[in-house]
Structure formats: structure tokens, C-alpha cells
Design an enzyme around this catalytic site. Structure first.
Site, PDB file in Angstrom:
ATOM      1  N   SER A   1      -2.149 -12.536   4.314  1.00 40.80           N
ATOM      2  CA  SER A   1      -2.831 -12.300   3.030  1.00 40.80           C
ATOM      3  C   SER A   1      -1.990 -12.798   1.857  1.00 40.80           C
ATOM      4  O   SER A   1      -2.520 -13.124   0.799  1.00 40.80           O
ATOM      5  CB  SER A   1      -3.189 -10.818   2.849  1.00 40.80           C
TER       6      SER A   1
ATOM      7  N   LYS B   1       0.799  -1.219   0.000  1.00 39.49           N
ATOM      8  CA  LYS B   1       0.000   0.000   0.000  1.00 39.49           C
ATOM      9  C   LYS B   1       0.836   1.275   0.000  1.00 39.49           C
ATOM     10  O   LYS B   1       0.294   2.363  -0.158  1.00 39.49           O
ATOM     11  CB  LYS B   1      -0.993  -0.019   1.169  1.00 39.49           C
TER      12      LYS B   1
HETATM   13  C1  LIG Z   1      -2.076  -7.110   4.126  1.00 38.98           C
HETATM   14  C2  LIG Z   1      -2.872  -6.746   2.909  1.00 38.98           C
HETATM   15  N1  LIG Z   1      -3.054  -7.658   1.977  1.00 38.98           N
HETATM   16  C3  LIG Z   1      -3.783  -7.405   0.865  1.00 38.98           C
HETATM   17  C4  LIG Z   1      -4.361  -6.187   0.674  1.00 38.98           C
HETATM   18  C5  LIG Z   1      -5.227  -5.984  -0.528  1.00 38.98           C
HETATM   19  O1  LIG Z   1      -4.779  -5.040  -1.410  1.00 38.98           O
HETATM   20  P1  LIG Z   1      -5.834  -4.195  -2.246  1.00 38.98           P
HETATM   21  O2  LIG Z   1      -6.425  -3.189  -1.307  1.00 38.98           O
HETATM   22  O3  LIG Z   1      -5.024  -3.540  -3.312  1.00 38.98           O
HETATM   23  O4  LIG Z   1      -6.865  -5.108  -2.799  1.00 38.98           O
HETATM   24  C6  LIG Z   1      -4.195  -5.194   1.635  1.00 38.98           C
HETATM   25  C7  LIG Z   1      -4.822  -3.891   1.491  1.00 38.98           C
HETATM   26  O5  LIG Z   1      -4.822  -3.071   2.380  1.00 38.98           O
HETATM   27  C8  LIG Z   1      -3.427  -5.470   2.780  1.00 38.98           C
HETATM   28  O6  LIG Z   1      -3.250  -4.556   3.748  1.00 38.98           O
END
Ligand SMILES: Cc1ncc(COP(=O)(O)O)c(C=O)c1O
Length: 452
Positions: free
Chosen positions: A273, A54
Site C-alpha cells: 500500500s 493503524k
Molecule cells: C497496509 C495499509 N495501508 C493503508 C491503509 C489505509 O489507511 P486508512 O484506513 O487510514 O485509510 C491501511 C488501513 O488499514 C493499511 O492496513
């Protein structure tokens, strides 16, 4: 010295922001994929200067706002966040002289909330779901909008602002195209705002329409910070399902298990994630020669100790610097010990025998609504510990009504028992083993809609 990307020497931390010339690394996964032919690369986004994918979005939201004249000197910014966008914005705000307020959910790991304060953000903690819900009247998005209605504030709005996915069209996508020498066949990411999937998908398909774009999401009621269930995604404007080739649902259990394997077997400090995204890839992609898969690994493990403690009870720590308990803590311990012994508790089999009978005890589940919703004893009502004294209208008038308190394992429910006793209830017991013991004994749990 001037910035030298090949030597990784920079004049300013802002020069470290990722770009085609200064990409985050990609590393091949060699053990956990089970593939012989398909090559799977993890793109390690914690190599961004403030620790997550991010950072790219935070930088582009600000660049865009500045160029449009919406963000000016000493600007007050407000942004609802699940932590990582907030961290990027907080650090960039420090560097650029802005002031950042981040309304967020108390469900977000404590590590991230402390870190944001440490980074200088005004953190406003609210009861909201893990990922801020657009419609929640008391939630982080609504609070941010309240601030944004004041003229001195500007809300960047990562949930709707196209500068979110443009960050990936400008940086991540071109990096991946170059790093794979144009050989990428599949792009995979977990989905939160969907900026990552939409932006990379658009860029990569513009280079080669055959590239498959795959999104991974958790199940409803999940416990993976930063990502959204399908229902939550449907409330998100940058979710563009018509542009993706495949969506895959992954359970928390599988994601946390894969997270452990990535760390232990691959030696990659991937957060939850990242594991979710990887499982999306492994579920959707076959093992064929010539396939090159890139999975976004959004951030690393260091913000998730409290999540790991929840999902791997064996890793829980006892405070390493035990302090002398206060008289109040000693009294509480004594009360809990007292409740634990004697007839303060009840066993699962004993409870089963009583349920369904006319004089069955009332079941009060004292966990948070989010945990309760994932599954609870049939017929149990939910009064979270923190609300026992202000949700008394849900409790019986008869102080002799028998009540059994329930939690995950039978620890929090002891505190619930003491609280109910303090309200005058004379026949309260705590369920040993809790909801997890209930399931382990072979009994089923109810989801909210099934509650009797
Ligand atoms: C740890 C983590 N994984 C995945 C994502 C997903 O990314 P996106 O918001 O671009 O879909 C985020 C978004 O904040 C995140 O903080």
C-alpha cells in the site's frame, strides 16, 4: 530512567506511541521518483510500536472510548479489521487487560491472521472481501455488529468513528508539519478507512490551505490488503472526497512493481500500500522546484509473503523443511501425476477450436470468486474448488457432458478434475496453462458482466 525521545529510551512500550515529540521517521526517496526538483519523503509508519500506521488509530479509538466511559476494565472489544488495526488493538488490549475479537476475511494474508492469533486476539475467519464490505450480510462487519449487540461487547468501529481520523489530527499531521518545517506542499496516502487522508488533510490544510491532499486507491477487484477501490470507498463514512484535491487509481500490477523497486532500489522495506500511495503521488504531481511531498508508508513487507508469491510467481518457495508425505498426500500426488499425463488435460489451441461449436465442453473455473471476477475465460462458470461438492446444482445432470476445468495456470484445475471425476463425471479435462496462458496466447478474458 524516564522516557527520553532523543535517546529513544522508554519506560513503557506505550511511551513509544508516536507524537510530535516522538515522530516516525521520514526518509527522502532518491531513485524511484524520477524527479529533479520535487522532493518526495516517505513517512515510515512501521516504526510505530506494533508495526503500522493503524497503531495510532487503535490507541486513539481506545483513549476516546475510555474517556467516554464506553470502554472499561476487562472490556470485551470487537472490531472488524483487515489486520493492522487489529494488531494495534490486540497489543493494546494485552497491555490494558481487554479482550479482543476480530472478525475478518479469509482473503486477508495468512501472515496477518496468524499474527493476530499470536497476539492474543480471538480471530473469527469469514468469507468476505479483502476489505470488509459494510453491506455484506455474512461479512466481518455484520459479524462484529452481531457481537456488538450483546451488552458485554463494545465495537470501536474504525469505519465510522471520528476518533479514527482524529488520531492523525493529534499525531501524524503535527509530526509532518514539524518534520518538514512547514514546507510540505502535498500530502499523499493510500485509502482504506480514509482516516489517514481525512485526518492529515484536515490538520495540514488548517495550517496552510494551499497544501494539496491526494488519495490513491486500487482498481476494483484488487489484491492489496488494507485499501479500498473507489466503489468500496463510497461505502465508507470517513471518505470525504470534497476535502481532497485529487484521487488517483493505481493498478495492482504497477503497485507491486513499485513495491519491488522501493525495496531493491531505495532499500526501503515498504509494503504494497506504500507503493500504491507513492504511485498516486507520482501520477498527480509535477516536477517543480519548492515542492515537498510526504507519502504515508503504512507498513512494511513482512506481512505480505503470500501476496508477493501471487504477484511474483518466481519468488514462490518450495517448503524448506520437506516432510515425508502422508499416504493420503502420496495418493493425491499420484492421482495428479496421472491426470497431468495421458488425456487428463487439454491445450488452449485445442479448446479454442471447439468453443462455439454445438458440442463445446462446459468450462468450470475453480478459482475463488474474487480472482474469477478479475477475468475468466468467456462463458466459464465459477465453482471454487472448495465448493465443488456443495454446488452440484450448477453442474450438468448428464455425467457424460464434457467439462474443462480452468484455474490460473493449470495446477488447481487438476484437483478440480479429480473432484469432478469423483462425482462421477466421465469426460473431464484440465486446461493446461489456465487463464494466464489463455491471455498470453492473445485471447481475451471476460469480466463478470460480460459472461455469456
Ligand atoms: C497496509 C495499509 N495501508 C493503508 C491503509 C489505509 O489507511 P486508512 O484506513 O487510514 O485509510 C491501511 C488501513 O488499514 C493499511 O492496513
Amino acid at each position: 530512567m524516564t522516557a527520553n525521545h532523543s535517546r529513544r529510551v522508554y519506560d513503557h512500550v506505550l511511551d513509544m506511541l508516536s507524537s510530535e515529540e516522538n515522530p516516525t521517521p521520514m526518509v527522502r526517496l532518491n531513485k524511484v521518483t524520477g524527479f529533479k526538483h520535487t522532493q518526495v519523503y516517505a513517512k515510515l509508519e512501521w516504526y510505530n510500536p506494533f508495526g503500522a500506521v493503524k497503531d495510532r488509530v487503535a490507541a486513539n479509538l481506545l483513549r476516546d472510548g475510555e474517556e467516554r466511559g464506553l470502554v472499561g476494565p476487562a472490556q470485551k472489544l470487537v472490531e472488524p479489521t483487515s489486520g493492522n488495526t487489529g494488531m494495534g488493538l490486540a497489543m493494546l488490549s494485552n497491555l490494558k487487560g481487554y479482550e479482543l475479537t476480530t472478525p475478518l476475511s479469509t482473503e486477508i494474508p495468512a501472515e496477518k491472521r496468524v499474527m493476530l492469533r499470536f497476539a492474543g486476539a480471538n480471530v473469527e475467519e469469514l468469507e468476505d472481501t479483502l476489505c470488509p464490505a459494510p453491506g455484506a450480510p455474512e461479512g466481518a462487519i455484520a459479524r462484529a455488529m452481531e457481537h456488538a449487540a450483546k451488552p458485554e461487547f463494545h465495537m470501536l468501529n474504525q469505519y465510522e468513528n471520528e476518533a479514527n481520523f482524529e488520531a492523525h489530527i493529534r499525531t501524524t499531521g503535527p509530526e509532518i508539519w514539524r518534520q518538514t518545517g512547514g514546507e510540505i506542499t502535498h500530502f499523499v496516502s493510500a485509502m482504506g478507512t480514509c482516516g489517514t487522508l481525512t485526518g492529515n488533510g484536515r490538520f495540514l490544510k488548517s495550517k496552510s490551505p494551499a497544501i494539496q491532499v491526494i488519495g490513491a486507491h486500487p482498481a476494483e477487484g484488487h489484491d492489496i490488503p488494507g485499501v479500498r477501490s473507489l466503489r468500496q470507498l463510497e461505502q465508507t463514512q470517513l471518505f470525504k472526497p470534497e476535502e481532497y484535491d485529487r484521487l488517483v487509481e493505481i493498478s495492482d500490477q504497477d503497485a507491486y512493481a513499485m513495491c519491488l523497486r522501493l525495496n531493491r532500489e531505495e532499500g526501503i522495506i515498504a509494503g504494497p500500500s506504500a507503493a500504491l500511495g507513492l504511485l498516486g503521488a507520482l501520477n498527480a504531481i509535477e516536477d517543480l522546484p519548492g515542492q515537498v511531498v510526504v507519502v504515508i508508508f503504512a507498513d512494511n513487507i513482512y506481512k505480505y509473503a503470500s501476496s508477493f508469491e501471487r504477484h511474483f510467481p518466481d519468488f514462490r518457495v518450495v517448503s524448506s523443511t520437506p516432510s515425508e508425505p502422508s499416504p493420503k498426500e502420496r495418493l493425491m500426488d499420484a492421482l495428479l501425476d496421472n491426470a497431468r499425463g495421458g488425456d487428463g488435460t487439454t491445450e488452449i489451441d485445442g479448446l479454442v477450436a471447439r468453443l462455439g461449436q454445438a458440442d463445446a465442453p462446459m468450462l468450470v473455473d475453480v478459482r475463488t470468486p474474487e480472482v474469477y471476477e478479475k477475468g475468466h475465460l468467456p462463458g466459464a462458470i465459477n465453482i471454487p474448488l472448495a465448493h465443488i461438492d456443495n454446488q452440484q446444482d450448477q453442474l450438468p445432470e448428464d455425467l457424460d457432458q464434457e467439462i474443462v476445468t480452468v484455474c490460473n495456470r493449470g495446477v488447481m484445475s487438476l484437483t478440480g478434475l479429480l473432484l469432478l471425476q469423483s462425482l462421477g463425471y466421465r469426460r473431464v479435462r484440465s486446461l493446461n496453462g489456465g487463464t494466464m496462458g489463455w491471455q498470453e496466447a492473445g485471447y481475451s478474458v471476460a469480466a463478470p458482466a460480460e459472461t455469456g
